[in-house]
Design a protein around this motif. Structure first.
Motif, PDB file in Angstrom:
ATOM      1  N   CYS A 169       1.018  -0.979   0.047  1.00  0.00           N
ATOM      2  CA  CYS A 169      -0.063  -0.255  -0.222  1.00  0.00           C
ATOM      3  C   CYS A 169       0.477   1.227  -0.301  1.00  0.00           C
ATOM      4  O   CYS A 169       0.170   2.206   0.960  1.00  0.00           O
ATOM      5  N   ASP A 170       2.249   1.549   0.211  1.00  0.00           N
ATOM      6  CA  ASP A 170       3.031   2.392  -0.616  1.00  0.00           C
ATOM      7  C   ASP A 170       2.341   2.670  -2.043  1.00  0.00           C
ATOM      8  O   ASP A 170       3.247   2.210  -2.931  1.00  0.00           O
ATOM      9  N   ILE A 171       1.329   4.115  -2.491  1.00  0.00           N
ATOM     10  CA  ILE A 171       1.264   3.757  -4.055  1.00  0.00           C
ATOM     11  C   ILE A 171       1.752   4.671  -4.349  1.00  0.00           C
ATOM     12  O   ILE A 171       2.158   6.264  -3.668  1.00  0.00           O
ATOM     13  N   ASP A 172       2.093   4.046  -5.771  1.00  0.00           N
ATOM     14  CA  ASP A 172       3.093   4.470  -6.596  1.00  0.00           C
ATOM     15  C   ASP A 172       2.121   4.902  -7.920  1.00  0.00           C
ATOM     16  O   ASP A 172       2.751   6.119  -9.117  1.00  0.00           O
ATOM     17  N   GLY A 173       0.865   4.838  -8.360  1.00  0.00           N
ATOM     18  CA  GLY A 173      -0.354   4.539  -9.092  1.00  0.00           C
ATOM     19  C   GLY A 173       0.417   4.124 -10.569  1.00  0.00           C
ATOM     20  O   GLY A 173      -0.761   4.685 -11.167  1.00  0.00           O
ATOM     21  N   VAL A 174       1.008   3.432 -10.383  1.00  0.00           N
ATOM     22  CA  VAL A 174       1.220   2.141 -11.860  1.00  0.00           C
ATOM     23  C   VAL A 174       0.430   1.552 -11.977  1.00  0.00           C
ATOM     24  O   VAL A 174       0.262   1.592 -13.232  1.00  0.00           O
ATOM     25  N   ASN A 175       0.074   0.937 -10.996  1.00  0.00           N
ATOM     26  CA  ASN A 175      -1.044  -0.143 -11.100  1.00  0.00           C
ATOM     27  C   ASN A 175      -0.725  -1.236 -12.258  1.00  0.00           C
ATOM     28  O   ASN A 175      -2.142  -0.932 -13.120  1.00  0.00           O
ATOM     29  N   ASN A 176       0.214  -1.357 -12.338  1.00  0.00           N
ATOM     30  CA  ASN A 176       1.296  -2.933 -13.703  1.00  0.00           C
ATOM     31  C   ASN A 176       1.683  -3.975 -12.851  1.00  0.00           C
ATOM     32  O   ASN A 176       2.301  -2.863 -11.722  1.00  0.00           O
ATOM     33  N   GLU A 177       1.975  -4.406 -13.094  1.00  0.00           N
ATOM     34  CA  GLU A 177       2.958  -5.518 -13.169  1.00  0.00           C
ATOM     35  C   GLU A 177       3.189  -6.530 -14.305  1.00  0.00           C
ATOM     36  O   GLU A 177       2.147  -6.460 -14.763  1.00  0.00           O
ATOM     37  N   ASN A 178       4.483  -6.781 -14.058  1.00  0.00           N
ATOM     38  CA  ASN A 178       4.375  -7.411 -15.546  1.00  0.00           C
ATOM     39  C   ASN A 178       5.683  -8.622 -15.289  1.00  0.00           C
ATOM     40  O   ASN A 178       6.792  -8.471 -14.418  1.00  0.00           O
ATOM     41  N   ILE A 179       5.704  -9.414 -15.793  1.00  0.00           N
ATOM     42  CA  ILE A 179       6.908 -10.902 -16.055  1.00  0.00           C
ATOM     43  C   ILE A 179       6.741 -11.276 -17.458  1.00  0.00           C
ATOM     44  O   ILE A 179       6.067 -11.403 -17.710  1.00  0.00           O
ATOM     45  N   THR A 180       8.422 -11.754 -17.575  1.00  0.00           N
ATOM     46  CA  THR A 180       8.928 -11.574 -19.480  1.00  0.00           C
ATOM     47  C   THR A 180       9.323 -12.404 -19.131  1.00  0.00           C
ATOM     48  O   THR A 180      11.200 -12.029 -18.666  1.00  0.00           O
ATOM     49  N   TRP A 181       9.559 -12.678 -20.328  1.00  0.00           N
ATOM     50  CA  TRP A 181      11.217 -13.789 -20.652  1.00  0.00           C
ATOM     51  C   TRP A 181      11.827 -12.786 -21.539  1.00  0.00           C
ATOM     52  O   TRP A 181      11.203 -12.837 -23.206  1.00  0.00           O
ATOM     53  N   VAL A 182      12.656 -12.645 -21.061  1.00  0.00           N
ATOM     54  CA  VAL A 182      13.560 -11.469 -22.028  1.00  0.00           C
ATOM     55  C   VAL A 182      15.280 -12.396 -22.372  1.00  0.00           C
ATOM     56  O   VAL A 182      15.736 -12.420 -21.800  1.00  0.00           O
ATOM     57  N   GLY A 183      15.367 -12.936 -23.754  1.00  0.00           N
ATOM     58  CA  GLY A 183      16.638 -12.863 -24.439  1.00  0.00           C
ATOM     59  C   GLY A 183      16.973 -14.450 -23.781  1.00  0.00           C
ATOM     60  O   GLY A 183      18.475 -15.288 -24.275  1.00  0.00           O
ATOM     61  N   VAL A 184      15.722 -15.215 -23.940  1.00  0.00           N
ATOM     62  CA  VAL A 184      15.553 -16.205 -23.911  1.00  0.00           C
ATOM     63  C   VAL A 184      14.643 -17.386 -23.708  1.00  0.00           C
ATOM     64  O   VAL A 184      13.196 -16.384 -23.587  1.00  0.00           O
ATOM     65  N   GLU A 185      14.364 -18.353 -24.416  1.00  0.00           N
ATOM     66  CA  GLU A 185      12.912 -18.900 -24.607  1.00  0.00           C
ATOM     67  C   GLU A 185      12.582 -19.544 -22.894  1.00  0.00           C
ATOM     68  O   GLU A 185      13.604 -19.974 -22.244  1.00  0.00           O
ATOM     69  N   PRO A 186      11.489 -19.248 -23.279  1.00  0.00           N
ATOM     70  CA  PRO A 186      10.227 -20.392 -21.576  1.00  0.00           C
ATOM     71  C   PRO A 186      11.045 -21.898 -22.158  1.00  0.00           C
ATOM     72  O   PRO A 186      10.138 -22.452 -23.172  1.00  0.00           O
ATOM     73  N   ALA A 187      10.958 -22.083 -21.282  1.00  0.00           N
ATOM     74  CA  ALA A 187      10.770 -23.570 -20.333  1.00  0.00           C
ATOM     75  C   ALA A 187       9.517 -24.171 -21.448  1.00  0.00           C
ATOM     76  O   ALA A 187       8.865 -23.776 -21.294  1.00  0.00           O
ATOM     77  N   CYS A 188       9.523 -25.560 -22.409  1.00  0.00           N
ATOM     78  CA  CYS A 188       7.902 -25.846 -22.546  1.00  0.00           C
ATOM     79  C   CYS A 188       7.342 -26.515 -21.878  1.00  0.00           C
ATOM     80  O   CYS A 188       8.035 -26.818 -20.023  1.00  0.00           O
ATOM     81  N   GLY A 189       6.294 -26.241 -21.304  1.00  0.00           N
ATOM     82  CA  GLY A 189       5.195 -26.849 -20.418  1.00  0.00           C
ATOM     83  C   GLY A 189       4.451 -25.911 -20.052  1.00  0.00           C
ATOM     84  O   GLY A 189       3.862 -25.438 -20.922  1.00  0.00           O
ATOM     85  N   GLU A 190       3.491 -26.294 -19.122  1.00  0.00           N
ATOM     86  CA  GLU A 190       2.815 -25.338 -18.394  1.00  0.00           C
ATOM     87  C   GLU A 190       2.695 -24.461 -17.729  1.00  0.00           C
ATOM     88  O   GLU A 190       3.517 -24.868 -16.537  1.00  0.00           O
ATOM     89  N   TYR A 191       2.953 -22.968 -17.993  1.00  0.00           N
ATOM     90  CA  TYR A 191       2.856 -22.009 -16.624  1.00  0.00           C
ATOM     91  C   TYR A 191       1.351 -21.663 -16.369  1.00  0.00           C
ATOM     92  O   TYR A 191       0.257 -21.228 -17.200  1.00  0.00           O
ATOM     93  N   ILE A 192       1.231 -21.590 -15.579  1.00  0.00           N
ATOM     94  CA  ILE A 192       0.013 -20.857 -14.256  1.00  0.00           C
ATOM     95  C   ILE A 192       0.013 -19.763 -13.960  1.00  0.00           C
ATOM     96  O   ILE A 192       1.112 -19.382 -13.079  1.00  0.00           O
TER      97      ILE A 192
END
Length: 328
Positions: free
Chosen positions: A242-265
């Motif tokens: 609750c330290d409010i920055d007002g961005v209101n976004n979160e982001n998870i990404t694979w950059v420069g690497v291929e994600p492993a095959c399989g199921e992501y939840i």
């Protein structure tokens, strides 16, 4: 827990219209359907009309717009609009004589109306209404003060040259445009993009939501474990404890690497409602090797968990390498 988390830590509404301009120069011939990849009013999609955008600033009954002023590149945004009086169409356009706009007829769209005077807790009343026939206004009782709240979800193209946008929010009544309001947003440059796998979250309230992605190796990438052992990282964490920055976004990404095959939840957790009543709408955008899907929902204040690894609501599963698809 609050101390630990702090440490690791640029519409749907009653007949409204939205107009969009890019902070980069708009080139001649650009159309809005090349900029917006998806737009939904609840579960309704708009019809694209290749004509000039209608607007009349002489009407002083403007909507009130709230939402993040940041958006992840290639991600989505949820906007909340409060409108006192009624109208019958929603328009989303780029303004001017070129670009076109998206048109929504609102006579069959459900209105989310907050009852005025309800308690400020999680039990705040939420009334389900239907719009009247096209051209008629939705008239509420005096106790409800003719006030309604509506939600729209917009997904933008992943364009490396775009730096931000200004949404113009107004409305149409019997085909006549009314006053419009501005809502500027900027592209958040902290959040990376990837053509392999990217998951982003956007919400429109001053609350702490958390994005989680569980990998095929049963590792949870989230605020407490930002970098996965086999790739993938959380590069944007907003409103921590609750330290409010007002961005209101979160982001998870694979950059420069291929994600492993399989199921992501994919999970979303309401870590804290930060003393607000709710509901709190959100949108999750998944880009799996160019296949883009969005998922929407909302939390109540009573859903807060102050959760850690593997906590939260399951949003979707992602099948990487199987068929390159997103599974509901």
């Amino acid at each position: 827990m609050n101390t630990l988390k702090s440490f690791i830590v640029c519409l749907a509404f009653l007949g409204v219209s939205v107009f969009l301009t890019s902070c980069k120069d708009k080139e001649e011939g650009d159309r809005l359907d090349d900029i917006i990849t998806e737009i939904r009013l609840d579960d309704f999609s708009g019809e694209f009309v290749n004509e000039s955008f209608p607007e009349d600033d002489s009407n002083n009954q403007c909507p009130t717009v709230s939402g993040s002023n940041d958006i992840v590149r290639g991600g989505s945004i949820v906007l909340q609009v409060d409108l006192v009086d009624g109208a019958d169409q929603l328009v989303v356009g780029s303004g001017g004589e070129e670009g076109g706009y998206f048109l929504f007829d609102l006579d069959e769209t459900s209105a989310r109306v907050f009852q005025q005077g309800a308690s400020s807790g999680a039990g705040q009343a939420l009334l389900q209404r239907k719009y009247p026939k096209a051209g008629e206004s939705l008239r509420l009782g005096a106790a409800e003060q003719q006030s309604a709240t509506y939600i729209v979800f917009i997904t933008l193209v992943q364009d490396d040259e775009m730096t931000g946008f200004t949404f113009r929010i107004g409305y149409l009544t019997d085909g006549a445009p009314g006053c419009a309001e501005s809502h500027p947003v900027v592209i958040n440059e902290t959040a990376a993009t990837s053509g392999e796998l990217q998951v982003s979250l956007n919400w429109n309230n001053a609350v702490d939501m958390d994005l989680h992605v569980e990998t095929p190796g049963e590792q949870d990438i989230f605020y407490g474990n930002r970098v996965g052992e086999a790739g993938g990282s959380l590069d944007l964490d907003s409103n921590a404890s609750c330290d409010i920055d007002g961005v209101n976004n979160e982001n998870i990404t694979w950059v420069g690497v291929e994600p492993a095959c399989g199921e992501y939840i994919v999970r979303v957790d309401l870590w804290s409602a930060c003393a607000l009543p709710g509901p709190f709408p959100y949108v999750v955008t998944v880009n799996n090797k160019g296949t883009i899907k969005t998922f929407t929902g909302s939390f109540l204040a009573s859903d807060e968990t102050e959760g850690g690894a593997f906590d939260g609501r399951v949003i979707t599963t992602i099948d990487v390498c199987g068929a390159g698809k997103v599974e509901l």
